[in-house]
Motif scaffolding. Structure first.
Motif, short mmCIF file in Angstrom:
data_model
loop_
_atom_site.label_atom_id
_atom_site.label_comp_id
_atom_site.label_asym_id
_atom_site.label_seq_id
_atom_site.Cartn_x
_atom_site.Cartn_y
_atom_site.Cartn_z
N LEU A 1 7.69 -0.10 5.74
CA LEU A 1 6.24 0.03 5.70
C LEU A 1 5.75 1.40 5.22
CD1 LEU A 1 5.32 -1.95 8.93
CD2 LEU A 1 5.50 -2.77 6.58
N LYS A 2 6.64 2.30 4.98
CA LYS A 2 6.21 3.58 4.41
C LYS A 2 6.03 3.42 2.89
CE LYS A 2 10.96 5.36 4.03
NZ LYS A 2 11.91 6.38 4.55
N PRO A 3 5.36 4.36 2.22
CA PRO A 3 5.12 4.21 0.78
C PRO A 3 6.41 4.16 -0.05
CG PRO A 3 3.67 5.87 1.72
CD PRO A 3 4.68 5.54 2.79
N HIS A 4 6.39 3.33 -1.09
CA HIS A 4 7.51 3.21 -2.02
C HIS A 4 6.97 3.19 -3.44
CE1 HIS A 4 10.22 2.20 1.29
NE2 HIS A 4 9.31 1.34 1.70
N ASP A 5 7.74 3.71 -4.37
CA ASP A 5 7.36 3.64 -5.77
C ASP A 5 7.49 2.20 -6.27
OD1 ASP A 5 6.91 6.36 -5.87
OD2 ASP A 5 8.92 6.82 -6.65
N HIS A 6 6.44 1.68 -6.91
CA HIS A 6 6.44 0.38 -7.58
C HIS A 6 6.63 -0.81 -6.64
CE1 HIS A 6 6.56 2.75 -11.18
NE2 HIS A 6 7.71 3.31 -10.82
N MET A 7 6.39 -0.61 -5.35
CA MET A 7 6.56 -1.69 -4.38
C MET A 7 5.72 -1.40 -3.16
SD MET A 7 10.08 -2.99 -2.51
CE MET A 7 10.20 -1.54 -1.42
N ASP B 1 1.52 -10.32 -7.96
CA ASP B 1 0.14 -10.41 -7.53
C ASP B 1 -0.58 -11.46 -8.37
OD1 ASP B 1 -2.62 -9.96 -7.09
OD2 ASP B 1 -2.33 -7.81 -6.77
N SER B 2 -1.19 -12.43 -7.72
CA SER B 2 -1.83 -13.52 -8.46
C SER B 2 -3.05 -13.06 -9.23
CB SER B 2 -2.20 -14.65 -7.49
OG SER B 2 -2.88 -14.14 -6.35
N ASP B 3 -3.53 -11.83 -8.98
CA ASP B 3 -4.65 -11.27 -9.74
C ASP B 3 -4.18 -10.46 -10.94
OD1 ASP B 3 -7.19 -12.08 -9.03
OD2 ASP B 3 -7.31 -10.72 -7.32
N ALA B 4 -2.88 -10.27 -11.10
CA ALA B 4 -2.37 -9.50 -12.24
C ALA B 4 -2.64 -10.26 -13.54
CB ALA B 4 -0.87 -9.26 -12.08
N PRO B 5 -3.12 -9.59 -14.57
CA PRO B 5 -3.46 -10.29 -15.82
C PRO B 5 -2.31 -11.12 -16.38
CG PRO B 5 -4.37 -8.08 -15.85
CD PRO B 5 -3.52 -8.16 -14.61
N ASP B 6 -1.08 -10.63 -16.32
CA ASP B 6 0.05 -11.37 -16.88
C ASP B 6 0.41 -12.62 -16.08
OD1 ASP B 6 0.29 -9.65 -18.98
OD2 ASP B 6 2.05 -8.57 -18.21
N VAL C 1 6.72 -18.36 6.12
CA VAL C 1 6.65 -17.03 5.52
C VAL C 1 7.44 -16.07 6.40
CG1 VAL C 1 5.12 -15.15 4.82
CG2 VAL C 1 4.38 -17.54 4.53
N PRO C 2 8.43 -15.37 5.85
CA PRO C 2 9.23 -14.46 6.67
C PRO C 2 8.41 -13.30 7.23
CG PRO C 2 10.40 -15.04 4.67
CD PRO C 2 8.98 -15.52 4.51
N ALA C 3 9.05 -12.52 8.08
CA ALA C 3 8.36 -11.47 8.83
C ALA C 3 7.80 -10.36 7.95
CB ALA C 3 9.32 -10.87 9.87
N TYR C 4 8.46 -10.07 6.81
CA TYR C 4 8.03 -9.00 5.93
C TYR C 4 7.96 -9.51 4.49
CZ TYR C 4 8.97 -5.78 9.78
OH TYR C 4 8.96 -5.13 10.99
N LEU C 5 6.95 -9.02 3.78
CA LEU C 5 6.82 -9.31 2.36
C LEU C 5 6.74 -7.99 1.62
CD1 LEU C 5 6.21 -11.44 0.05
CD2 LEU C 5 3.81 -10.80 0.39
N CYS C 6 7.61 -7.81 0.64
CA CYS C 6 7.56 -6.65 -0.25
C CYS C 6 7.25 -7.14 -1.65
CB CYS C 6 8.89 -5.89 -0.25
SG CYS C 6 9.28 -5.11 1.34
N LEU C 7 6.17 -6.61 -2.24
CA LEU C 7 5.71 -7.07 -3.56
C LEU C 7 5.88 -5.96 -4.57
CD1 LEU C 7 4.26 -9.31 -5.19
CD2 LEU C 7 2.09 -8.24 -4.51
N ALA C 8 6.58 -6.27 -5.66
CA ALA C 8 6.80 -5.29 -6.72
C ALA C 8 5.59 -5.22 -7.65
CB ALA C 8 8.05 -5.66 -7.52
N ASP C 9 5.42 -4.10 -8.31
CA ASP C 9 4.44 -4.00 -9.38
C ASP C 9 4.85 -4.96 -10.50
OD1 ASP C 9 3.13 -2.00 -8.01
OD2 ASP C 9 3.94 -0.36 -9.23
N PRO C 10 3.89 -5.52 -11.24
CA PRO C 10 4.25 -6.42 -12.35
C PRO C 10 5.26 -5.78 -13.29
CG PRO C 10 1.89 -6.55 -11.94
CD PRO C 10 2.42 -5.43 -11.07
N GLY C 11 6.30 -6.53 -13.60
CA GLY C 11 7.36 -6.05 -14.48
C GLY C 11 8.54 -5.44 -13.76
#
Length: 417
Positions: free
Chosen positions: A301-307, A357-362, A327-337
Motif C-alpha cells: 500500500l505504499k507508493p510504487h512507480d507505475h503501479m 483502468d477502464s477509463d484509459a483511452p487505449d 475479488v481477492p483481498a488486494y488489487l494492484c493496477l499497473a499504468d497502461p502499457g
C-alpha cells in the motif's frame, strides 16, 4: 452460400432494412409459391474482441464504416477489469463484473477453496456455478419465447439457470471467421418457426493479433481488414436472403502496447511466500497467505512507480469493483502499457494487453448500431458498456431484467421512439 463482398451502400440498405423492412418482389404476376417471404427484423450482436475505436480510422474498414454511416457509433467505456470474459458477460447481462460474478478471466471463489476458474480449464469454465450470479439475455429471451442462437459468446455454452441458447456452438478458435458468418446465415435460412430472432457472433482474431504483435502492427491491421471483410459478407448475405437485421457491433475492450522494458516484478516488492497471486498482467489480484496480511499491507500500500495497490474495500468507487467475494483481498493496477509479474514471465511481454483502468483511452471499446430499429445517426458521447443491454432487449422485444446500465443512454437512437 458463397460469400459476397460488400461494397455498395445499396447492399447495406437492403440487408439492414434502412429504407424498408420488406423484401422486394419482382414486378408483374408472381406465382404464390415463388413469392419472397416478408421477414421480420432480427437482432445480431457482433463482438470483435479487442477492437479499439480508432481502428475505424485506419482506412481498413469500409464495411464497418458503412454500417456506422447508416446508424450510430461511439467509443464505449468497458467495465473494470477490462478483460474479455468480464466484459462480454457485462454486455449481455447489463451487470458489471462485481455483480455478474465474472470478475476476471482468472478467479477464485472462497466457497471452492483450491479451485481456480481459467479460460483454459473447460471443467470450470463450463460449470454453471461461476455464471449463475447473473442471467444473460439469451436465457431471458428463451424464457419469454424468443428464439436465440449464439455463434460463440463467453457463457453461451453453459446451462446458466438451467438454460442454453436454442442454438449454439462449442467455442473453437480454429473455426475461420468466414465459417462463423456462414453459420449465422444458415440459421436465418430456416423456416420462421425455427429461425432465431436474437443472435450473437464473435470474432477473436483482432485481439489475438493485438496481443501477439501490438495494436500498431501490420499483422493487427491485417486482422482488422479481414474481420471487416467478414462484416461485409454478413451484410451482403443478409441482403441475399432478404433478411432485415439490427446489427449491433461491440468490442469488449481496447488494447495497449506493452514492452519487455515495462515490467513490474511484484516478487521484488513483497516476499513471494506471503502471497497467493490469483491473476497477474495489467493488474495483480492478490490474497495474503495466512498470518501475513499486516506485513503485506505495509509493502503493497505504499507508493510504487507505475503501479497502485488497494485493499479490495478501498478500490476507487468509479471502478464499481471490490464487493464480490471473488475479488481477492488486494488489487494492484499497473499504468497502461506496464505489466505486473511475480517471476520472469514465461511469455514475451512485448506486444499488447488489456485489463487496465477502464477509463484509459487505449482501453476504449467500439460500438456501432444500424438497422431498421435504429433511428439515430452520427457519433455518440462515450458511455458505459452495460448501457447496451437495455438497447438489445428493446430491439429484440424482450422484457429486460434489472441492469446497472441506464436505459435512457441509448433510448434516443431507437427508431419510432
Amino acid at each position: 452460400m458463397k460469400s459476397v463482398r460488400f461494397l455498395p451502400a445499396l447492399a447495406a440498405s437492403l440487408a439492414l432494412g434502412l429504407l424498408s423492412a420488406c423484401a422486394h418482389v419482382a414486378a408483374g404476376p408472381v406465382p404464390v409459391a415463388a413469392a419472397i417471404e416478408e421477414r421480420a427484423p432480427v437482432t445480431i450482436l457482433v463482438s470483435i474482441d479487442g477492437f479499439r475505436p480508432d481502428y475505424l480510422d485506419r482506412g481498413l474498414t469500409p464495411n464497418l464504416n458503412a454500417l456506422a454511416a447508416g446508424g450510430v457509433k461511439a467509443a464505449m467505456r468497458p467495465s473494470f477489469p477490462s478483460k474479455t470474459f468480464p466484459n462480454h458477460y457485462a454486455i449481455v447481462t447489463g451487470l458489471r463484473p462485481d455483480r455478474n460474478g465474472i470478475v476476471g478471466n482468472k478467479m477464485e471463489d472462497p466457497r471452492r477453496p483450491g479451485v481456480t476458474f481459467t479460460l483454459g480449464d473447460a471443467k470450470q469454465a463450463l460449470d454453471p456455478f461461476w455464471w449463475d450470479e447473473a442471467e444473460p439475455i439469451w436465457v431471458t429471451a428463451g424464457a419469454q419465447g424468443v428464439r436465440t442462437a449464439t455463434l460463440f459468446w463467453p457463457g453461451s455454452e453453459v446451462a446458466i439457470h438451467g438454460r442454453r441458447p436454442d442454438d449454439w456452438w462449442r467455442y473453437d478458435e480454429n473455426i475461420p471467421n468466414s465459417q462463423r458468418v456462414d453459420a449465422v446465415i444458415d440459421w436465418l435460412r430456416r423456416p420462421a418457426a425455427k429461425r432465431p430472432r436474437l443472435l450473437t457472433l464473435y470474432f477473436d482474431t483482432v485481439d489475438t493479433a493485438g496481443h501477439a504483435y501490438g495494436p500498431a502492427a501490420a499483422e493487427t491491421d491485417g486482422a482488422i481488414a479481414e474481420v471487416d471483410r467478414r462484416i461485409g459478407d454478413l451484410v451482403a448475405n443478409l441482403a441475399a436472403i432478404g433478411q432485415p437485421a439490427n446489427i449491433v457491433v461491440v468490442s469488449d475492450h481496447g488494447m495497449a502496447a506493452t514492452s519487455d522494458d515495462r515490467v513490474i516484478r511484484i516478487d521484488r516488492i513483497v516476499d513471494p511466500a506471503t502471497i497467493r497471486l490469483v491473476a497477474d498482467g495489467p493488474y495483480a489480484a492478490i490474497d495474503p497467505v495466512a498470518g501475513s496480511d499486516a506485513r503485506l499491507a505495509g509493502e503493497l500500500l505504499k507508493p510504487h512507480d507505475h503501479m497502485q495497490c488497494w485493499r479490495k474495500s478501498e478500490i476507487p468507487a468509479r471502478f464499481h469493483f471490490g464487493a464480490n467475494p471473488r475479488v481477492p483481498a488486494y488489487l494492484c493496477l499497473a499504468d497502461p502499457g506496464w505489466l505486473i509479474f511475480a517471476a520472469q514471465p514465461a511469455w514475451p511481454a512485448k506486444g499488447g494487453n488489456h485489463g487496465y483502468d477502464s477509463d484509459a483511452p487505449d482501453m476504449r471499446a467500439t460500438f456501432i448500431a444500424a438497422g431498421p430499429g435504429i433511428g439515430g445517426r452520427g457519433t455518440l458521447p462515450v458511455f458505459d458498456n452495460v448501457d447496451v443491454y437495455p438497447l438489445l432487449a428493446r430491439l429484440a422485444g424482450i422484457r429486460p431484467r434489472e441492469t446497472d446500465g441506464d436505459p435512457a443512454t441509448l433510448a434516443g437512437i431507437v427508431a419510432g421512439r
